[in-house]
Scaffold this active site. Structure first.
Site, PDB file in Angstrom:
ATOM      1  N   PRO A  22      10.654  -0.539   1.377  1.00 43.65           N
ATOM      2  CA  PRO A  22      10.037  -1.861   1.530  1.00 43.65           C
ATOM      3  C   PRO A  22      11.082  -2.922   1.853  1.00 43.65           C
ATOM      4  O   PRO A  22      12.161  -2.939   1.260  1.00 43.65           O
ATOM      5  CB  PRO A  22       9.397  -2.112   0.168  1.00 43.65           C
ATOM      6  CG  PRO A  22      10.166  -1.250  -0.775  1.00 43.65           C
ATOM      7  CD  PRO A  22      10.589  -0.044  -0.007  1.00 43.65           C
ATOM      8  N   THR A  24      11.168  -7.188   2.821  1.00 40.82           N
ATOM      9  CA  THR A  24      10.568  -8.478   3.146  1.00 40.82           C
ATOM     10  C   THR A  24      11.081  -8.942   4.508  1.00 40.82           C
ATOM     11  O   THR A  24      12.284  -8.906   4.768  1.00 40.82           O
ATOM     12  CB  THR A  24      10.924  -9.516   2.066  1.00 40.82           C
ATOM     13  OG1 THR A  24      10.298  -9.136   0.843  1.00 40.82           O
ATOM     14  CG2 THR A  24      10.463 -10.908   2.451  1.00 40.82           C
ATOM     15  N   GLN A  97       3.087  -2.030  -1.004  1.00 45.10           N
ATOM     16  CA  GLN A  97       3.849  -2.391  -2.197  1.00 45.10           C
ATOM     17  C   GLN A  97       3.298  -3.703  -2.754  1.00 45.10           C
ATOM     18  O   GLN A  97       3.295  -4.735  -2.072  1.00 45.10           O
ATOM     19  CB  GLN A  97       5.336  -2.574  -1.906  1.00 45.10           C
ATOM     20  CG  GLN A  97       6.126  -2.761  -3.204  1.00 45.10           C
ATOM     21  CD  GLN A  97       7.543  -3.239  -2.992  1.00 45.10           C
ATOM     22  OE1 GLN A  97       7.758  -4.354  -2.522  1.00 45.10           O
ATOM     23  NE2 GLN A  97       8.509  -2.414  -3.332  1.00 45.10           N
ATOM     24  N   TYR A 178      11.572  -9.264  -9.937  1.00 46.40           N
ATOM     25  CA  TYR A 178      10.267  -9.896  -9.818  1.00 46.40           C
ATOM     26  C   TYR A 178       9.472  -9.708 -11.115  1.00 46.40           C
ATOM     27  O   TYR A 178      10.018  -9.229 -12.108  1.00 46.40           O
ATOM     28  CB  TYR A 178       9.561  -9.375  -8.572  1.00 46.40           C
ATOM     29  CG  TYR A 178      10.379  -9.660  -7.324  1.00 46.40           C
ATOM     30  CD1 TYR A 178      10.672 -10.982  -6.954  1.00 46.40           C
ATOM     31  CD2 TYR A 178      10.911  -8.630  -6.557  1.00 46.40           C
ATOM     32  CE1 TYR A 178      11.457 -11.254  -5.842  1.00 46.40           C
ATOM     33  CE2 TYR A 178      11.704  -8.898  -5.442  1.00 46.40           C
ATOM     34  CZ  TYR A 178      11.978 -10.212  -5.096  1.00 46.40           C
ATOM     35  OH  TYR A 178      12.770 -10.481  -4.011  1.00 46.40           O
ATOM     36  N   ARG A 225       8.133   1.371  -8.299  1.00 44.19           N
ATOM     37  CA  ARG A 225       9.543   1.202  -7.928  1.00 44.19           C
ATOM     38  C   ARG A 225      10.290   0.523  -9.065  1.00 44.19           C
ATOM     39  O   ARG A 225       9.822  -0.475  -9.623  1.00 44.19           O
ATOM     40  CB  ARG A 225       9.685   0.360  -6.657  1.00 44.19           C
ATOM     41  CG  ARG A 225      11.104   0.456  -6.075  1.00 44.19           C
ATOM     42  CD  ARG A 225      11.273  -0.361  -4.824  1.00 44.19           C
ATOM     43  NE  ARG A 225      12.314   0.216  -3.966  1.00 44.19           N
ATOM     44  CZ  ARG A 225      13.113  -0.484  -3.182  1.00 44.19           C
ATOM     45  NH1 ARG A 225      13.018  -1.803  -3.133  1.00 44.19           N
ATOM     46  NH2 ARG A 225      14.010   0.110  -2.423  1.00 44.19           N
TER      47      ARG A 225
END
Length: 357
Positions: A22, A24, A97, A178, A225
């Site tokens: 993944p 961004t 995700q 996060y 993850r």
């Protein structure tokens, strides 16, 4: 070489073991709906064994960065359906995700412009890029205990929406500082209730989110993850071994499709997690060369390896590697710049040959 052998990952049958990590890219529409560029970007990379999308926010509160996509409205679902259809038509497999940014956010980047939410009112050190330039991370609002089930529900609804949008599965983002990772940490989570303090309490939110997603879409289509010891976005973990082995012990009976490990230098923990985890283990080693990554497959440390920048810069990466062809170099200046440059304009081998001919 193990790299090119098929493997089962939960409900998914992968033709080889090189997956796209993944990343961004900040190129969705302002309302969080995927763009035509997003569709082309993912379609181009359908030869990867599995595509794991960029982080997708499960709610307005979950957005951290500018121009990141959502998966909680009908418009989001319709936009992602165009992406998944394109990937499937090209022969690929793609999972969403789900990423709630928590305190790694700024009101200027969200639809409602409210204060970010987090386990505790502790701001992350550093700055967030906004339309008006870099700004200090604000102090987040601590989620009340009565609000947490609602956040878990946001993840469940987003997972349901992802399946409605045609995704082959969902990965819960519990890494990189996060929201899920914030609950796991020692410095972002200062709670004294059932979600803070002990390891058992700090893993509770992650367990509830993953359990809810697995119950909604099936454990064999659910991944998680993690990034033990990763200080990104100002995260501190005093004892990653105790924390993540406890998390894995609780989650193992769910028989999830996979665990996705963002791995740095702690090979002892990698080996411990490999022994403790009953299903597929995906391993990403940031900055490592391909030989080092493939060695994880050949030794049995990993079932699948994930790569980021290599897949970003080489839409036909498996073909290039199998042919021993040169790789395009990633242009870091365009990672988050918007538009097609550095996104959908990296040439394939066939395009290079056509231009040369």
């Amino acid at each position: 070489m193990t790299l090119w052998t098929p493997v089962s990952v939960g409900a998914l049958q992968l033709p080889h073991r090189l997956a796209m990590a993944p990343m961004t890219r900040d190129r969705s529409r302002p309302d969080g709906v995927p763009s035509d560029l997003n569709r082309e970007y993912y379609r181009q990379r359908a030869s990867m064994a599995l595509i794991i999308t960029e982080g997708i926010q499960p709610s307005d509160d979950g957005q951290g960065y500018l121009l990141t996509p959502g998966i909680y409205t009908d418009a989001h679902v319709a936009g992602w359906r165009e992406v998944t259809d394109a990937v499937h038509e090209a022969g690929g497999r793609i999972v969403a995700q789900l990423m709630h940014a928590g305190r790694v956010a700024h009101p200027d980047n969200t639809p409602h412009h409210r204060q970010p939410v987090a386990p505790s009112p502790v701001p992350a050190a550093g700055t967030m890029f906004t339309a008006s330039g870099p700004q200090e991370f604000p102090t987040p609002r601590a989620l009340g205990a009565e609000e947490i089930p609602g956040v878990v529900e946001e993840f469940r609804h987003a997972a349901s929406s992802a399946i409605a949008a045609g995704f082959d599965g969902v990965e819960v983002h519990g890494a990189n500082g996060y929201l899920v990772h914030q609950f796991l940490s020692d410095n972002a989570n200062l709670r004294t209730d059932d979600y803070g303090g002990s390891v058992e309490n700090r893993i509770r939110f992650a367990v509830e989110v993953v359990t809810a997603v697995a119950a909604e879409i099936g454990a064999d289509r659910t991944g998680l993850r993690i990034s033990p010891g990763n200080p990104f976005t100002d995260i501190v973990e005093d004892d990653p071994h105790a924390l993540y082995l406890a998390l894995v012990e609780v989650l193992a009976p769910l028989d999830l499709a996979y665990l996705h490990l963002l791995h740095f230098d702690d090979d002892e923990l990698l080996d411990q997690l490999r022994r403790a985890w009953p299903s597929a283990l995906l391993v990403n080693r940031p900055g490592a060369d391909l030989d080092t990554r493939v060695a994880d497959l050949d030794s049995g440390r990993a079932d699948v390896i994930t790569v980021g920048a290599m897949a970003l810069a080489n839409p036909d990466l498996p073909a290039r590697l199998q042919a021993g062809a040169p790789l395009n170099a990633p242009d870091r200046a365009t990672f988050y710049s918007g538009g097609s440059r550095g996104y959908t304009d990296y040439p394939t081998l066939d395009e290079v040959a056509t231009r040369a001919g």
